[in-house]
Design an enzyme around this catalytic site. Structure first.
Site, PDB file in Angstrom:
ATOM      1  N   SER A  28      -0.695 -19.762  11.690  1.00 34.26           N
ATOM      2  CA  SER A  28      -1.014 -18.344  11.516  1.00 34.26           C
ATOM      3  C   SER A  28      -2.408 -17.996  12.031  1.00 34.26           C
ATOM      4  CB  SER A  28      -0.946 -18.036  10.017  1.00 34.26           C
ATOM      5  OG  SER A  28      -1.641 -16.861   9.721  1.00 34.26           O
ATOM      6  N   GLU A  77      -4.304 -16.280  10.533  1.00 32.92           N
ATOM      7  CA  GLU A  77      -5.159 -16.309   9.346  1.00 32.92           C
ATOM      8  C   GLU A  77      -6.056 -17.559   9.374  1.00 32.92           C
ATOM      9  OE1 GLU A  77      -6.256 -14.389   5.722  1.00 32.92           O
ATOM     10  OE2 GLU A  77      -5.113 -13.735   7.453  1.00 32.92           O
ATOM     11  N   TYR A 110      -4.302 -19.518   1.544  1.00 30.84           N
ATOM     12  CA  TYR A 110      -3.181 -19.475   2.489  1.00 30.84           C
ATOM     13  C   TYR A 110      -3.640 -19.986   3.866  1.00 30.84           C
ATOM     14  CZ  TYR A 110       0.103 -17.531   5.818  1.00 30.84           C
ATOM     15  OH  TYR A 110       0.978 -17.383   6.854  1.00 30.84           O
TER      16      TYR A 110
HETATM   17  O1  G4F Z   1      -0.444  -7.014   5.485  1.00 27.34           O
HETATM   18  P1  G4F Z   1      -1.446  -7.967   4.961  1.00 27.34           P
HETATM   19  O2  G4F Z   1      -1.282  -8.350   3.523  1.00 27.34           O
HETATM   20  O3  G4F Z   1      -1.419  -9.208   5.928  1.00 27.34           O
HETATM   21  P2  G4F Z   1      -2.461 -10.407   6.207  1.00 27.34           P
HETATM   22  O4  G4F Z   1      -3.307 -10.683   5.041  1.00 27.34           O
HETATM   23  O5  G4F Z   1      -3.161 -10.096   7.480  1.00 27.34           O
HETATM   24  O6  G4F Z   1      -1.480 -11.639   6.387  1.00 27.34           O
HETATM   25  C1  G4F Z   1      -0.300 -11.564   7.157  1.00 27.34           C
HETATM   26  O7  G4F Z   1      -0.577 -11.954   8.471  1.00 27.34           O
HETATM   27  C2  G4F Z   1      -0.924 -13.329   8.650  1.00 27.34           C
HETATM   28  C3  G4F Z   1      -1.150 -13.548  10.134  1.00 27.34           C
HETATM   29  O8  G4F Z   1      -2.484 -13.261  10.444  1.00 27.34           O
HETATM   30  C4  G4F Z   1       0.190 -14.199   8.113  1.00 27.34           C
HETATM   31  F1  G4F Z   1      -0.126 -15.480   8.317  1.00 27.34           F
HETATM   32  C5  G4F Z   1       0.401 -13.896   6.655  1.00 27.34           C
HETATM   33  O9  G4F Z   1       1.485 -14.667   6.159  1.00 27.34           O
HETATM   34  C6  G4F Z   1       0.761 -12.445   6.531  1.00 27.34           C
HETATM   35  O10 G4F Z   1       1.995 -12.241   7.184  1.00 27.34           O
HETATM   36  O11 G4F Z   1      -2.930  -7.357   5.120  1.00 27.34           O
HETATM   37  C7  G4F Z   1      -3.403  -6.863   6.362  1.00 27.34           C
HETATM   38  C8  G4F Z   1      -4.749  -6.162   6.158  1.00 27.34           C
HETATM   39  C9  G4F Z   1      -5.766  -6.975   5.333  1.00 27.34           C
HETATM   40  O12 G4F Z   1      -7.001  -6.874   5.981  1.00 27.34           O
HETATM   41  C10 G4F Z   1      -5.830  -6.264   3.985  1.00 27.34           C
HETATM   42  O13 G4F Z   1      -7.094  -6.335   3.351  1.00 27.34           O
HETATM   43  O14 G4F Z   1      -4.516  -4.966   5.394  1.00 27.34           O
HETATM   44  C11 G4F Z   1      -5.542  -4.831   4.437  1.00 27.34           C
HETATM   45  N1  G4F Z   1      -5.067  -3.988   3.367  1.00 27.34           N
HETATM   46  C12 G4F Z   1      -5.624  -2.784   3.008  1.00 27.34           C
HETATM   47  N2  G4F Z   1      -4.970  -2.272   1.951  1.00 27.34           N
HETATM   48  C13 G4F Z   1      -4.045  -4.237   2.508  1.00 27.34           C
HETATM   49  C14 G4F Z   1      -3.978  -3.153   1.635  1.00 27.34           C
HETATM   50  N3  G4F Z   1      -3.182  -5.288   2.458  1.00 27.34           N
HETATM   51  C15 G4F Z   1      -2.195  -5.241   1.517  1.00 27.34           C
HETATM   52  N4  G4F Z   1      -1.303  -6.260   1.465  1.00 27.34           N
HETATM   53  N5  G4F Z   1      -2.117  -4.209   0.610  1.00 27.34           N
HETATM   54  C16 G4F Z   1      -2.988  -3.138   0.629  1.00 27.34           C
HETATM   55  O15 G4F Z   1      -2.883  -2.203  -0.176  1.00 27.34           O
END
Ligand code: G4F
Length: 327
Positions: free
Chosen positions: A127, A129, A151
């Site tokens: 990933s 990540e 993770y």
């Molecule tokens: O959608 P996210 O939770 O994805 P994240 O953390 O980037 O991880 C995903 O991508 C990775 C690949 O780089 C995978 F390996 C992993 O399994 C997964 O699929 O968050 C994306 C961004 C972050 O910066 C977070 O802080 O969105 C920001 N965010 C802002 N508000 C939020 C929110 N994320 C989530 N989940 N929920 C919110 O309310």
């Protein structure tokens, strides 16, 4: 007929990948936990339409004997290890289970393949990540890792385990370093689906706000259906090698929200509330991938644009909600 073993078949990537492999004439096997078999309507919903065509076995990534037994029984030609605790979560109690499941699960599969089917080609779902606090922009296969979550750390360990089995035992084992990839099948805990689902709810009068964390974080978002094609291509090469898979475009969460709401003729500023509850203690600020190697060596190109992705997700969520609420 080639046999493929997929772990994590119940997730969005597993569902798109199994369709791709079935269309290519593979016999598709997967492992799922017993709990999922006992609650198929809920836990197997993404692959409901494939259930007659695939072979499902009960096993757990936390149990070496169960993995060993399945690998021995199936004797797969290709193994796609997608299963993981994949939500980037910070609660203390999640740390241990993320590390245990993700690292040991990968090790159990590699070890079982090594002893029972050493010529099986192995794909590890690494990933972006792993780049975490990025050392350069854009990131590529040689960029140093600096994970910012359990993770991410567990994925670096899985990446190293995979490389070590390749180097130590000459196995065809490789990693795809995939950037964020989404679709209408994405889980509701991830930000893109949370946005499109809430935007559709607001449009239909079923909600009146959307609470989000950091709107300035930037991600390189692609479509899962494009990315599973890269996984398959990687395992068809002559030599095993690791590849970055990304669109080469980065957008902020704010841009994603703005576009999703715009598609529904809504102004996001009237509905989105920034809530510190969703901020992360160690944020990954920007991810942007350089997929030149995948494009040159695999001949891979993404088909979906950022716009196409958001539009498909928003439209699918509108339809889903209309059906659910008889609107
Ligand atoms: O959608 P996210 O939770 O994805 P994240 O953390 O980037 O991880 C995903 O991508 C990775 C690949 O780089 C995978 F390996 C992993 O399994 C997964 O699929 O968050 C994306 C961004 C972050 O910066 C977070 O802080 O969105 C920001 N965010 C802002 N508000 C939020 C929110 N994320 C989530 N989940 N929920 C919110 O309310």
């Amino acid at each position: 007929m080639k046999k493929a073993l997929i772990t994590g078949i119940t997730g969005q990537d597993g569902s798109y990948l199994s369709r791709l492999l079935l269309d290519k004439g593979y016999e598709v096997h997967s492992i799922v936990r017993r709990a999922a078999l006992e609650d198929p309507d809920h836990r197997l919903s993404r692959i409901r339409y494939l259930l007659d065509d695939i072979h499902i076995h009960s096993a757990s990534l936390e149990s070496f004997p169960s993995i060993f037994r399945i690998v021995d029984k199936i004797q797969p030609d290709e193994c796609y290890h997608l299963a993981a605790q994949s939500y980037v979560s910070y609660p203390f109690e999640d740390e241990f289970s993320t590390m245990t499941t993700n690292i040991n699960g990968t090790h159990y599969i590699l070890s079982s393949l090594h002893s029972q089917k050493p010529d099986c080609r192995f794909y590890f779902a690494a990933s972006s990540e792993m780049f975490g606090k990025v050392h350069e922009v854009p990131q590529h296969e040689e960029t140093r890792f600096h994970p910012r979550s359990m993770y991410g750390i567990s994925k670096v360990a899985g990446f190293d385990l995979t490389r070590n089995y390749r180097e130590a035992y000459d196995m065809f084992a490789l990693s795809g370093i995939l950037y964020n990839h989404e679709s209408p099948r994405r889980g509701f805990e991830f930000v893109t689906r949370k946005i499109t689902h809430h935007a559709a709810k607001i449009k239909l009068g079923l909600a009146d706000e959307l609470r989000l964390g950091n709107l300035e974080a930037k991600r390189d978002w692609g479509h899962s259906n494009d990315y599973v094609k890269a996984m398959w291509l990687m395992l068809q090469q002559e030599e095993p090698d690791d590849f970055v898979v990304a669109t080469g475009e980065t957008h902020s969460v704010r841009e994603f929200v703005e576009r999703a709401f715009e598609l529904l003729n809504l102004d996001y500023k009237q509905y989105v509330v920034e809530d510190p509850l969703f901020y992360r203690p160690a944020e990954v600020d920007i991810l942007l991938g350089d997929a030149s190697k995948a494009k040159t060596k695999l001949g891979w190109e993404p088909e979906y644009s950022f716009e196409d992705l958001i539009q498909e997700m928003v439209e699918a969520d509108l339809e889903l909600l209309k059906k659910k609420h008889n609107l």
